[in-house]
Design a protein around this motif. Sequence first.
Motif, short mmCIF file in Angstrom:
data_model
loop_
_atom_site.label_atom_id
_atom_site.label_comp_id
_atom_site.label_asym_id
_atom_site.label_seq_id
_atom_site.Cartn_x
_atom_site.Cartn_y
_atom_site.Cartn_z
N THR A 77 7.43 1.19 1.98
CA THR A 77 7.07 -0.21 1.71
C THR A 77 7.81 -1.07 2.71
OG1 THR A 77 6.78 0.22 -0.65
CG2 THR A 77 7.11 -2.06 0.02
N GLU A 81 2.21 0.09 -6.12
CA GLU A 81 2.92 0.91 -5.15
C GLU A 81 2.91 2.39 -5.53
OE1 GLU A 81 7.40 1.37 -3.16
OE2 GLU A 81 6.88 -0.41 -4.34
N GLU A 83 -2.43 -3.79 3.28
CA GLU A 83 -1.73 -4.88 2.63
C GLU A 83 -1.47 -4.53 1.17
OE1 GLU A 83 -4.36 -8.12 3.44
OE2 GLU A 83 -3.34 -8.64 5.32
N SER A 84 -0.28 -4.85 0.70
CA SER A 84 0.13 -4.41 -0.64
C SER A 84 -0.36 -5.32 -1.76
CB SER A 84 1.66 -4.32 -0.69
OG SER A 84 2.26 -5.57 -0.37
N GLU A 85 -0.82 -6.51 -1.43
CA GLU A 85 -1.24 -7.45 -2.46
C GLU A 85 -2.35 -6.86 -3.32
OE1 GLU A 85 -2.84 -12.09 -2.89
OE2 GLU A 85 -2.49 -11.20 -0.91
N ASP A 110 7.95 -5.15 3.91
CA ASP A 110 7.48 -6.53 3.72
C ASP A 110 6.29 -6.54 2.77
OD1 ASP A 110 9.49 -7.36 5.39
OD2 ASP A 110 8.23 -7.58 7.15
N ASP A 111 5.14 -7.03 3.24
CA ASP A 111 3.98 -7.17 2.36
C ASP A 111 2.91 -6.10 2.62
OD1 ASP A 111 3.42 -8.11 4.85
OD2 ASP A 111 2.50 -10.00 4.21
#
Length: 248
Positions: free
Chosen positions: A167, A150, A144-146, A169-170
């Motif tokens: 990348t 990046e 998950e990118s939260e 979505d999330d």
Amino acid sequence: MSGHSKWSTIKNKKAKNDGARAKIFTKIGRELIVAIKEGGSADPNVNSKLKDCIAKAKANNVPNDNIERIIKKAASDSDQSKYEAITYEGYGPGGIAVIVETLTDNRNRTAGEIRHYFDKFGGNMGTQGCVSFMFEKKGVLITESEGLDEDAVMEDALENGAADFKTEDDVFEIYTEPEDFSAVNEALTAKGYKFIEAEVEMVPGNYTKLDDEEQILKMQKLLDMLEDNDDVQNVWHNWEYDAPEEED
């Protein structure tokens, strides 16, 4: 445990998987047993397939105690289960390419059931190789990118042997060559990354959308029936699924 590199579909499947954890644990346990028996060792340091299966188990939140118990049982002579790995290929509604990986103790039963699902929902089961040429085996790690940067994640991934980074979505998707999967996973896990998907997958070269509502419904039902079958381990496909927008 239907796999797909498009996160919208993974997320759609994960929601269902969360409600059927016992079945997921059973299927992963079966993969661990087969990996040990085929690899001839219960030591993941010398059995790369077992190491990959353990990574998949941890990404699916299988408790370490469960993993260790399964490995111990499979390494002993107490486990007499005999499973045969058979892969089926075919087309779903609208020409969606589908690969079904199974572990079965009765190939006639499994073949009949898989063929029935394809026929019932507007598809057809084909011969071996009819769709697999559209897919490429890759290691896939999804986090998950939260809360993550990046550029930093991409740099860490590529510096530790990843072949590609995307990348979606999330989430961040990290791709590796199959033989590099374990090493990349270990290196990034050591850096503190936690993965919600960690597996060597069959990733399609391109994706197909369905616009016909009846075909969409039938395709979803086909995938549901395949995933609910106890003999089915993984389902790979090239359907670009557009999940419905969630209401606030």
